[in-house]
Design an enzyme around this catalytic site. Sequence first.
Site, PDB file in Angstrom:
ATOM      1  N   ASP A 217      -4.358 -75.377  89.862  1.00 23.11           N
ATOM      2  CA  ASP A 217      -4.634 -76.437  88.920  1.00 23.11           C
ATOM      3  C   ASP A 217      -5.389 -77.729  89.657  1.00 23.11           C
ATOM      4  O   ASP A 217      -4.744 -78.145  90.573  1.00 23.11           O
ATOM      5  CB  ASP A 217      -3.370 -76.875  88.067  1.00 23.11           C
ATOM      6  CG  ASP A 217      -3.766 -77.437  86.687  1.00 23.11           C
ATOM      7  OD1 ASP A 217      -3.476 -76.819  85.596  1.00 23.11           O
ATOM      8  OD2 ASP A 217      -4.265 -78.586  87.059  1.00 23.11           O
TER       9      ASP A 217
ATOM     10  N   ASN B 109       0.911 -72.740  77.234  1.00 25.00           N
ATOM     11  CA  ASN B 109       0.981 -73.934  76.166  1.00 25.00           C
ATOM     12  C   ASN B 109       0.184 -73.403  74.949  1.00 25.00           C
ATOM     13  O   ASN B 109      -0.868 -72.992  75.280  1.00 25.00           O
ATOM     14  CB  ASN B 109       0.241 -75.242  76.879  1.00 25.00           C
ATOM     15  CG  ASN B 109       1.192 -75.708  77.790  1.00 25.00           C
ATOM     16  OD1 ASN B 109       2.522 -75.776  77.772  1.00 25.00           O
ATOM     17  ND2 ASN B 109       0.802 -76.403  78.886  1.00 25.00           N
TER      18      ASN B 109
ATOM     19  N   GLY C 169       0.701 -79.161  74.129  1.00 23.99           N
ATOM     20  CA  GLY C 169      -0.148 -79.530  75.203  1.00 23.99           C
ATOM     21  C   GLY C 169      -1.425 -78.576  75.589  1.00 23.99           C
ATOM     22  O   GLY C 169      -2.146 -79.110  76.571  1.00 23.99           O
TER      23      GLY C 169
ATOM     24  N   SER D 128      -5.002 -77.695  76.423  1.00 26.42           N
ATOM     25  CA  SER D 128      -6.163 -78.567  76.435  1.00 26.42           C
ATOM     26  C   SER D 128      -7.298 -77.565  76.707  1.00 26.42           C
ATOM     27  O   SER D 128      -8.442 -78.209  76.531  1.00 26.42           O
ATOM     28  CB  SER D 128      -5.965 -79.534  77.566  1.00 26.42           C
ATOM     29  OG  SER D 128      -5.657 -79.022  78.800  1.00 26.42           O
TER      30      SER D 128
ATOM     31  N   HIS E 260      -4.442 -69.026  79.412  1.00 27.68           N
ATOM     32  CA  HIS E 260      -4.142 -69.039  80.726  1.00 27.68           C
ATOM     33  C   HIS E 260      -2.537 -69.421  80.851  1.00 27.68           C
ATOM     34  O   HIS E 260      -2.047 -69.598  80.011  1.00 27.68           O
ATOM     35  CB  HIS E 260      -4.925 -70.210  81.569  1.00 27.68           C
ATOM     36  CG  HIS E 260      -4.635 -71.595  80.640  1.00 27.68           C
ATOM     37  ND1 HIS E 260      -5.352 -71.716  79.709  1.00 27.68           N
ATOM     38  CD2 HIS E 260      -3.974 -72.648  80.678  1.00 27.68           C
ATOM     39  CE1 HIS E 260      -5.179 -73.111  79.020  1.00 27.68           C
ATOM     40  NE2 HIS E 260      -4.114 -73.704  79.896  1.00 27.68           N
TER      41      HIS E 260
HETATM   42  P1  5GP Z   1      -3.313 -76.530  79.100  1.00 25.05           P
HETATM   43  O1  5GP Z   1      -3.119 -78.009  78.818  1.00 25.05           O
HETATM   44  O2  5GP Z   1      -4.374 -75.992  78.268  1.00 25.05           O
HETATM   45  O3  5GP Z   1      -2.145 -75.626  79.132  1.00 25.05           O
HETATM   46  O4  5GP Z   1      -3.748 -76.467  80.669  1.00 25.05           O
HETATM   47  C1  5GP Z   1      -5.069 -76.689  81.159  1.00 25.05           C
HETATM   48  C2  5GP Z   1      -5.017 -76.919  82.627  1.00 25.05           C
HETATM   49  O5  5GP Z   1      -6.082 -76.748  83.215  1.00 25.05           O
HETATM   50  C3  5GP Z   1      -4.233 -78.302  82.977  1.00 25.05           C
HETATM   51  O6  5GP Z   1      -3.249 -78.127  83.693  1.00 25.05           O
HETATM   52  C4  5GP Z   1      -5.720 -78.980  83.653  1.00 25.05           C
HETATM   53  O7  5GP Z   1      -5.198 -79.512  84.798  1.00 25.05           O
HETATM   54  C5  5GP Z   1      -6.314 -77.653  84.252  1.00 25.05           C
HETATM   55  N1  5GP Z   1      -7.766 -77.845  84.190  1.00 25.05           N
HETATM   56  C6  5GP Z   1      -8.617 -78.442  83.393  1.00 25.05           C
HETATM   57  N2  5GP Z   1      -9.751 -78.588  84.296  1.00 25.05           N
HETATM   58  C7  5GP Z   1      -9.661 -77.959  85.074  1.00 25.05           C
HETATM   59  C8  5GP Z   1     -10.750 -77.618  86.243  1.00 25.05           C
HETATM   60  O8  5GP Z   1     -11.895 -78.057  86.198  1.00 25.05           O
HETATM   61  N3  5GP Z   1     -10.471 -77.142  87.537  1.00 25.05           N
HETATM   62  C9  5GP Z   1      -9.040 -76.823  87.648  1.00 25.05           C
HETATM   63  N4  5GP Z   1      -8.564 -76.200  88.642  1.00 25.05           N
HETATM   64  N5  5GP Z   1      -8.096 -76.890  86.661  1.00 25.05           N
HETATM   65  C10 5GP Z   1      -8.441 -77.623  85.282  1.00 25.05           C
END
Ligand code: 5GP
Length: 112
Positions: free
Chosen positions: A28, A85, A91, A93, A98
């Site tokens: 991440d 999530n 949260g 995003s 994933h």
């Molecule tokens: P969510 O908030 O949807 O559960 O998790 C999305 C995750 O994707 C977040 O923890 C965020 O830091 C990660 N993330 C978003 N954009 C990128 C990216 O371009 N590269 C990587 N390695 N992680 C990302």
Amino acid sequence: MTIFEKIARREIPAAIVHEEDDFFAFKDVNPQAPVHVLIVPKRVIPGLSGSVPGDAELLGRMLVASKEIAKKLGVAESGYRLVINHGADAGESVPHLHIHLLGGRAMAWPPG
Ligand code: 5GP
């Protein structure tokens, strides 16, 4: 195309720690624990609400692979947490299903 599809196509760099034909895992970019990787299908499943019965086998293999990824990253013995999530209150995003794998520190329960 989602950001995770672009990572799968190597259009955006990421530290990939595990890869199979139809899913992979990478660090991440904004880690919330010493070990924080995302286990992601290469094709878009648009969140849990967008999953269909035909996704079950792939999602099951991602869960089974998590123990190998945890072992590879050195947290299999100390423990780790898997998180999905779903929706705004959780949260979420990135609208591409994933699984977060977090470890390397003690975690609180309930999550914040
Ligand atoms: P969510 O908030 O949807 O559960 O998790 C999305 C995750 O994707 C977040 O923890 C965020 O830091 C990660 N993330 C978003 N954009 C990128 C990216 O371009 N590269 C990587 N390695 N992680 C990302």
